[in-house]
Scaffold this motif. Structure first.
Motif, short mmCIF file in Angstrom:
data_model
loop_
_atom_site.label_atom_id
_atom_site.label_comp_id
_atom_site.label_asym_id
_atom_site.label_seq_id
_atom_site.Cartn_x
_atom_site.Cartn_y
_atom_site.Cartn_z
N SER A 1 -0.10 19.49 -16.97
CA SER A 1 0.98 20.31 -17.52
C SER A 1 1.64 21.15 -16.43
N GLU A 2 0.86 21.54 -15.43
CA GLU A 2 1.38 22.42 -14.38
C GLU A 2 2.10 21.64 -13.29
N TYR A 3 1.56 20.46 -12.90
CA TYR A 3 2.06 19.76 -11.72
C TYR A 3 2.66 18.39 -12.02
N GLY A 4 2.53 17.93 -13.27
CA GLY A 4 3.14 16.66 -13.61
C GLY A 4 2.12 15.52 -13.71
N TYR A 5 2.63 14.35 -13.95
CA TYR A 5 1.83 13.16 -14.24
C TYR A 5 0.88 12.82 -13.09
N LEU A 6 -0.35 12.45 -13.44
CA LEU A 6 -1.33 12.04 -12.45
C LEU A 6 -1.43 10.51 -12.47
N ASP A 7 -1.07 9.88 -11.36
CA ASP A 7 -1.12 8.42 -11.28
C ASP A 7 -2.52 7.91 -10.97
N SER A 8 -3.26 8.67 -10.13
CA SER A 8 -4.56 8.19 -9.65
C SER A 8 -5.51 9.35 -9.47
N PHE A 9 -6.77 9.00 -9.37
CA PHE A 9 -7.85 9.98 -9.22
C PHE A 9 -8.89 9.41 -8.26
N VAL A 10 -9.24 10.19 -7.24
CA VAL A 10 -10.28 9.79 -6.27
C VAL A 10 -11.39 10.84 -6.32
N HIS A 11 -12.61 10.38 -6.61
CA HIS A 11 -13.74 11.31 -6.75
C HIS A 11 -14.61 11.24 -5.51
N CYS A 12 -14.37 12.17 -4.59
CA CYS A 12 -15.14 12.23 -3.34
C CYS A 12 -16.22 13.31 -3.37
N MET B 1 0.82 -1.22 0.00
CA MET B 1 0.00 0.00 0.00
C MET B 1 0.85 1.27 0.00
N ASP B 2 2.15 1.11 -0.14
CA ASP B 2 3.05 2.25 -0.23
C ASP B 2 2.76 3.03 -1.52
N LEU B 3 2.52 4.33 -1.41
CA LEU B 3 2.20 5.17 -2.56
C LEU B 3 3.29 6.18 -2.84
N THR B 4 4.47 5.94 -2.33
CA THR B 4 5.59 6.86 -2.54
C THR B 4 5.83 7.07 -4.03
N GLY B 5 5.96 8.33 -4.43
CA GLY B 5 6.21 8.65 -5.82
C GLY B 5 4.97 8.81 -6.66
N LYS B 6 3.79 8.54 -6.11
CA LYS B 6 2.53 8.66 -6.84
C LYS B 6 1.92 10.05 -6.60
N GLN B 7 1.28 10.58 -7.62
CA GLN B 7 0.53 11.82 -7.48
C GLN B 7 -0.95 11.53 -7.70
N VAL B 8 -1.79 11.98 -6.76
CA VAL B 8 -3.21 11.62 -6.74
C VAL B 8 -4.06 12.89 -6.75
N LEU B 9 -5.01 12.95 -7.66
CA LEU B 9 -6.00 14.02 -7.70
C LEU B 9 -7.19 13.60 -6.85
N LEU C 1 0.80 7.64 3.29
CA LEU C 1 1.32 6.49 2.55
C LEU C 1 2.34 6.91 1.50
N GLY C 2 2.64 8.20 1.42
CA GLY C 2 3.72 8.68 0.56
C GLY C 2 3.30 9.41 -0.68
N ALA C 3 1.99 9.50 -0.95
CA ALA C 3 1.54 10.15 -2.18
C ALA C 3 1.61 11.67 -2.08
N LYS C 4 1.76 12.30 -3.25
CA LYS C 4 1.57 13.73 -3.37
C LYS C 4 0.13 13.97 -3.82
N ILE C 5 -0.52 14.94 -3.21
CA ILE C 5 -1.95 15.14 -3.43
C ILE C 5 -2.20 16.46 -4.14
N ILE C 6 -3.07 16.43 -5.15
CA ILE C 6 -3.66 17.65 -5.69
C ILE C 6 -5.07 17.72 -5.14
N LEU C 7 -5.29 18.68 -4.26
CA LEU C 7 -6.58 18.82 -3.57
C LEU C 7 -7.46 19.77 -4.35
#
Length: 257
Positions: A85-96, A10-18, A37-43
């Motif tokens: 383009s502004e923040y880099g590659y998006l690995d995952s997306f969570v729709h809350c 479940m380690d998410l290091t290096g992942k970027q999540v919207l 868990l190590g992810a970078k978040i776009i809130l």
């Protein structure tokens, strides 16, 4: 024998999540846990102050706030391209993000229907449309939609909300098949009543007897935002790399009634 150095699937290091709906409730809990868990978040959300409060709770660094009104369906695809383009590659997306207003059928009108469907369902499709573009297919992407058990059961006065959440479950299955070629998994969680601001608004719209009846249907008591965030994190992670197109109820025994 060589041991696998990655002992935490479940380690998410290096992942970027919207994460949409990140200003409160389940969205905030997801952001907090995913950062741990190590992810970078776009809130993202409409409430700048709420997003900044969530940001202050996150572990690590490199997180970003992106204020946007997801009712602007036609602009969502371009907005996701801008984020990449502004923040880099998006690995995952969570729709809350979501809205829930209790209205009996006698109070039904087109504006109420359109607002609910736009925020709860159409926005998920539009963001996914942008998310799937220019993927690195060597990397498995993951999408998790936050639905509700209202999409699985009948609740008086909650029919439009329930229809929108059932739509998310159907969307999960369809997109999971369509996005296989892009190496993107699509899954869904369906919480019962969770102690959030939305739940408080639901309580405020009911009589005391109606709300007590709802409480009585939760054998393990009401859920916490962290309970849902744990399920979301699992479905995003490599621990679920062979799980696709599922709706995972997170409901404290509600469906056993």
């Amino acid at each position: 024998m060589m041991l696998d150095t990655k002992i935490n699937p479940m380690d998410l290091t290096g992942k970027q999540v919207l994460v949409t709906g990140a200003s409160a409730g389940i969205g905030r809990a997801c952001c907090t846990l995913l950062s741990q868990l190590g992810a970078k978040i776009i809130l993202t959300g409409r409430n700048q102050a709420g997003l900044e409060e969530t940001l202050s709770s996150l572990s690590g660094n490199g997180h970003k706030i992106a204020v946007f009104d997801i009712k602007n369906i036609n602009g969502l695809g371009d907005w996701v391209k801008y984020l990449r383009s502004e923040y880099g590659y998006l690995d995952s997306f969570v729709h809350c993000a979501g809205v829930q207003i209790t209205k009996p059928i006698r109070s039904f009108d087109q504006g109420f229907f359109d607002d609910t469907m736009h925020v709860n369902l159409a926005s998920a499709m539009a963001i996914t449309q942008g998310f799937r573009l220019k993927r690195d297919r060597s990397k498995q992407g993951s999408i998790v939609f936050v639905s509700s058990i209202a999409g699985l059961i009948g609740q008086t006065g909650n029919t439009v909300y329930g229809a929108s959440k059932a739509g998310l479950m159907s969307l999960t299955r369809g997109l999971a098949m369509e996005l296989l070629r892009d190496n993107i998994r699509v899954n869904c969680v369906a919480p019962a009543l969770v102690e959030t601001e939305m739940a408080q608004r639901a309580q405020d719209s009911m009589t005391a007897a109606q709300f007590q009846h709802m409480l009585d249907q939760h054998p393990m008591g009401l859920g916490k935002p962290d309970d849902v965030a744990n399920a979301v994190a699992f479905l995003l992670s490599d621990a679920a790399k062979w799980i696709n197109a599922v709706t995972l109820p997170v409901e404290g025994g509600y469906l056993a009634n």
